[in-house]
Scaffold this motif. Structure first.
Motif, PDB file in Angstrom:
ATOM      1  N   ASP A  46       0.862  -1.180   0.000  1.00 40.30           N
ATOM      2  CA  ASP A  46       0.000   0.000   0.000  1.00 40.30           C
ATOM      3  C   ASP A  46       0.899   1.230   0.000  1.00 40.30           C
ATOM      4  O   ASP A  46       1.695   1.411   0.912  1.00 40.30           O
ATOM      5  CB  ASP A  46      -0.894  -0.014   1.242  1.00 40.30           C
ATOM      6  CG  ASP A  46      -1.789   1.208   1.307  1.00 40.30           C
ATOM      7  OD1 ASP A  46      -1.387   2.191   1.959  1.00 40.30           O
ATOM      8  OD2 ASP A  46      -2.872   1.174   0.706  1.00 40.30           O
ATOM      9  N   ARG A  47       0.763   2.057  -1.030  1.00 41.46           N
ATOM     10  CA  ARG A  47       1.676   3.197  -1.184  1.00 41.46           C
ATOM     11  C   ARG A  47       1.569   4.185  -0.026  1.00 41.46           C
ATOM     12  O   ARG A  47       2.578   4.667   0.480  1.00 41.46           O
ATOM     13  CB  ARG A  47       1.434   3.909  -2.504  1.00 41.46           C
ATOM     14  CG  ARG A  47       2.308   5.141  -2.629  1.00 41.46           C
ATOM     15  CD  ARG A  47       2.804   5.347  -4.000  1.00 41.46           C
ATOM     16  NE  ARG A  47       3.678   6.522  -4.019  1.00 41.46           N
ATOM     17  CZ  ARG A  47       4.870   6.509  -4.524  1.00 41.46           C
ATOM     18  NH1 ARG A  47       5.350   5.413  -5.052  1.00 41.46           N
ATOM     19  NH2 ARG A  47       5.600   7.598  -4.542  1.00 41.46           N
ATOM     20  N   ALA A  48       0.366   4.505   0.403  1.00 38.25           N
ATOM     21  CA  ALA A  48       0.197   5.484   1.483  1.00 38.25           C
ATOM     22  C   ALA A  48       0.840   4.973   2.777  1.00 38.25           C
ATOM     23  O   ALA A  48       1.531   5.726   3.469  1.00 38.25           O
ATOM     24  CB  ALA A  48      -1.281   5.792   1.705  1.00 38.25           C
ATOM     25  N   ARG A  49       0.612   3.699   3.086  1.00 42.47           N
ATOM     26  CA  ARG A  49       1.244   3.119   4.280  1.00 42.47           C
ATOM     27  C   ARG A  49       2.758   3.103   4.139  1.00 42.47           C
ATOM     28  O   ARG A  49       3.491   3.365   5.097  1.00 42.47           O
ATOM     29  CB  ARG A  49       0.737   1.700   4.530  1.00 42.47           C
ATOM     30  CG  ARG A  49      -0.667   1.676   5.099  1.00 42.47           C
ATOM     31  CD  ARG A  49      -1.165   0.273   5.325  1.00 42.47           C
ATOM     32  NE  ARG A  49      -0.420  -0.380   6.396  1.00 42.47           N
ATOM     33  CZ  ARG A  49      -0.349  -1.693   6.528  1.00 42.47           C
ATOM     34  NH1 ARG A  49      -0.953  -2.483   5.675  1.00 42.47           N
ATOM     35  NH2 ARG A  49       0.331  -2.212   7.523  1.00 42.47           N
ATOM     36  N   ALA A  50       3.241   2.779   2.949  1.00 38.72           N
ATOM     37  CA  ALA A  50       4.689   2.749   2.700  1.00 38.72           C
ATOM     38  C   ALA A  50       5.290   4.143   2.885  1.00 38.72           C
ATOM     39  O   ALA A  50       6.374   4.285   3.461  1.00 38.72           O
ATOM     40  CB  ALA A  50       4.977   2.214   1.304  1.00 38.72           C
ATOM     41  N   GLU A  51       4.582   5.163   2.423  1.00 38.48           N
ATOM     42  CA  GLU A  51       5.067   6.535   2.614  1.00 38.48           C
ATOM     43  C   GLU A  51       5.152   6.883   4.099  1.00 38.48           C
ATOM     44  O   GLU A  51       6.123   7.502   4.545  1.00 38.48           O
ATOM     45  CB  GLU A  51       4.164   7.525   1.879  1.00 38.48           C
ATOM     46  CG  GLU A  51       4.310   7.463   0.375  1.00 38.48           C
ATOM     47  CD  GLU A  51       3.278   8.293  -0.379  1.00 38.48           C
ATOM     48  OE1 GLU A  51       2.345   8.845   0.260  1.00 38.48           O
ATOM     49  OE2 GLU A  51       3.397   8.394  -1.608  1.00 38.48           O
ATOM     50  N   ASP A  52       4.147   6.481   4.865  1.00 42.65           N
ATOM     51  CA  ASP A  52       4.181   6.706   6.316  1.00 42.65           C
ATOM     52  C   ASP A  52       5.353   5.969   6.962  1.00 42.65           C
ATOM     53  O   ASP A  52       6.023   6.506   7.849  1.00 42.65           O
ATOM     54  CB  ASP A  52       2.872   6.246   6.968  1.00 42.65           C
ATOM     55  CG  ASP A  52       1.693   7.137   6.634  1.00 42.65           C
ATOM     56  OD1 ASP A  52       1.911   8.284   6.186  1.00 42.65           O
ATOM     57  OD2 ASP A  52       0.546   6.685   6.810  1.00 42.65           O
ATOM     58  N   ILE A  53       5.597   4.764   6.511  1.00 39.84           N
ATOM     59  CA  ILE A  53       6.694   3.964   7.058  1.00 39.84           C
ATOM     60  C   ILE A  53       8.030   4.620   6.750  1.00 39.84           C
ATOM     61  O   ILE A  53       8.899   4.697   7.617  1.00 39.84           O
ATOM     62  CB  ILE A  53       6.621   2.518   6.532  1.00 39.84           C
ATOM     63  CG1 ILE A  53       5.437   1.802   7.202  1.00 39.84           C
ATOM     64  CG2 ILE A  53       7.931   1.765   6.751  1.00 39.84           C
ATOM     65  CD1 ILE A  53       5.030   0.511   6.545  1.00 39.84           C
ATOM     66  N   VAL A  54       8.202   5.099   5.529  1.00 40.28           N
ATOM     67  CA  VAL A  54       9.468   5.759   5.169  1.00 40.28           C
ATOM     68  C   VAL A  54       9.644   7.029   6.004  1.00 40.28           C
ATOM     69  O   VAL A  54      10.741   7.313   6.489  1.00 40.28           O
ATOM     70  CB  VAL A  54       9.537   6.048   3.654  1.00 40.28           C
ATOM     71  CG1 VAL A  54      10.722   6.935   3.312  1.00 40.28           C
ATOM     72  CG2 VAL A  54       9.629   4.728   2.883  1.00 40.28           C
ATOM     73  N   HIS A  55       8.561   7.768   6.187  1.00 43.85           N
ATOM     74  CA  HIS A  55       8.639   8.956   7.054  1.00 43.85           C
ATOM     75  C   HIS A  55       9.091   8.559   8.456  1.00 43.85           C
ATOM     76  O   HIS A  55      10.016   9.143   9.016  1.00 43.85           O
ATOM     77  CB  HIS A  55       7.283   9.655   7.114  1.00 43.85           C
ATOM     78  CG  HIS A  55       7.231  10.750   8.123  1.00 43.85           C
ATOM     79  ND1 HIS A  55       6.796  10.542   9.413  1.00 43.85           N
ATOM     80  CD2 HIS A  55       7.596  12.048   8.048  1.00 43.85           C
ATOM     81  CE1 HIS A  55       6.888  11.669  10.087  1.00 43.85           C
ATOM     82  NE2 HIS A  55       7.366  12.597   9.286  1.00 43.85           N
ATOM     83  N   ASP A  56       8.431   7.538   9.020  1.00 44.30           N
ATOM     84  CA  ASP A  56       8.799   7.074  10.358  1.00 44.30           C
ATOM     85  C   ASP A  56      10.235   6.552  10.401  1.00 44.30           C
ATOM     86  O   ASP A  56      10.946   6.743  11.393  1.00 44.30           O
ATOM     87  CB  ASP A  56       7.839   5.978  10.829  1.00 44.30           C
ATOM     88  CG  ASP A  56       6.434   6.499  11.087  1.00 44.30           C
ATOM     89  OD1 ASP A  56       6.250   7.735  11.152  1.00 44.30           O
ATOM     90  OD2 ASP A  56       5.512   5.669  11.223  1.00 44.30           O
ATOM     91  N   ALA A  57      10.656   5.901   9.315  1.00 43.12           N
ATOM     92  CA  ALA A  57      12.024   5.386   9.257  1.00 43.12           C
ATOM     93  C   ALA A  57      13.030   6.535   9.342  1.00 43.12           C
ATOM     94  O   ALA A  57      14.018   6.448  10.083  1.00 43.12           O
ATOM     95  CB  ALA A  57      12.241   4.583   7.979  1.00 43.12           C
ATOM     96  N   PHE A  58      12.778   7.612   8.612  1.00 42.42           N
ATOM     97  CA  PHE A  58      13.716   8.729   8.655  1.00 42.42           C
ATOM     98  C   PHE A  58      13.680   9.454  10.001  1.00 42.42           C
ATOM     99  O   PHE A  58      14.709   9.933  10.469  1.00 42.42           O
ATOM    100  CB  PHE A  58      13.501   9.682   7.473  1.00 42.42           C
ATOM    101  CG  PHE A  58      14.208   9.193   6.236  1.00 42.42           C
ATOM    102  CD1 PHE A  58      15.566   9.383   6.080  1.00 42.42           C
ATOM    103  CD2 PHE A  58      13.521   8.505   5.248  1.00 42.42           C
ATOM    104  CE1 PHE A  58      16.240   8.912   4.963  1.00 42.42           C
ATOM    105  CE2 PHE A  58      14.178   8.026   4.128  1.00 42.42           C
ATOM    106  CZ  PHE A  58      15.539   8.234   3.979  1.00 42.42           C
ATOM    107  N   VAL A  59      12.524   9.481  10.647  1.00 44.49           N
ATOM    108  CA  VAL A  59      12.464  10.029  12.011  1.00 44.49           C
ATOM    109  C   VAL A  59      13.316   9.160  12.944  1.00 44.49           C
ATOM    110  O   VAL A  59      14.102   9.669  13.744  1.00 44.49           O
ATOM    111  CB  VAL A  59      11.005  10.124  12.513  1.00 44.49           C
ATOM    112  CG1 VAL A  59      10.952  10.433  14.003  1.00 44.49           C
ATOM    113  CG2 VAL A  59      10.238  11.186  11.725  1.00 44.49           C
ATOM    114  N   ASN A  60      13.173   7.831  12.805  1.00 46.37           N
ATOM    115  CA  ASN A  60      13.976   6.916  13.623  1.00 46.37           C
ATOM    116  C   ASN A  60      15.465   7.044  13.315  1.00 46.37           C
ATOM    117  O   ASN A  60      16.295   6.998  14.226  1.00 46.37           O
ATOM    118  CB  ASN A  60      13.531   5.467  13.417  1.00 46.37           C
ATOM    119  CG  ASN A  60      12.242   5.154  14.111  1.00 46.37           C
ATOM    120  OD1 ASN A  60      11.743   5.936  14.914  1.00 46.37           O
ATOM    121  ND2 ASN A  60      11.668   4.010  13.796  1.00 46.37           N
TER     122      ASN A  60
END
Length: 168
Positions: free
Chosen positions: A47-61
């Motif tokens: 799911d692209r929207a979920r993947a975008e959220d995950i990438v955002h969270d990954a960069f925050v981490n």
């Protein structure tokens, strides 16, 4: 091209700069790896929207935990990918959103324990020492096929990028 890693990009230095609070380093990491990390996350969560959220969270981490990177345990680029991959696998496993899980994702979830042990891999192809359960599976593949799997899963390369890299 934005999807290709810059050969002379110093991932370890970028993480050290993130740990020192230099936002430009995080921006550079995002520019160099964001599209591929999005591809990795999207293949896992489907799911692209979920993947975008995950990438955002990954960069925050990555920003918040950059000081925990240990070069003696693996490559900086591998560490970055492990952050995104583990967030994506956790999202699917924890069922934060209902989603149909296909065979590839189910296999990824089954290999989660092995991936946790492997998450700090020294090199995309240096998996033999600590790959856990995935090592014997990869050993059974022909070298060309094994390298394709590793290019896709570890580096997040697309089919066309793998074909170009292998000249196939």
């Amino acid at each position: 091209m934005p999807n290709r890693p810059v050969p002379d990009f110093d991932y370890e230095a970028a993480l050290a700069q993130c740990a020192a609070g230099r936002r430009s380093a995080l921006e550079a990491l995002y520019r160099h790896e964001g599209p591929r990390l999005l591809g990795v996350a999207q293949r896992i969560v489907r799911d692209r929207a979920r993947a975008e959220d995950i990438v955002h969270d990954a960069f925050v981490n990555i920003w918040n935990r950059a000081d925990s990177f240990d070069a003696t345990r693996g490559s900086a680029r591998g560490w970055i990918y492990s952050v995104a991959r583990n967030l994506a696998l956790n999202a699917v496993r924890d069922g934060r959103h209902e989603a149909a899980v296909d065979d590839d994702t189910a296999a990824a979830l089954d290999a989660r324990d092995a991936m946790d042990a492997w998450h700090d891999t020294r090199d995309a192809f240096d998996w033999r020492d600590s790959a856990g359960r995935i090592g014997p599976c990869l050993e059974q593949l022909e070298p060309v096929r094994r390298n394709c799997v590793l290019h896709a899963y570890v580096e997040g390369l697309s089919h066309s990028e793998i074909a170009q890299r292998l000249g196939a």
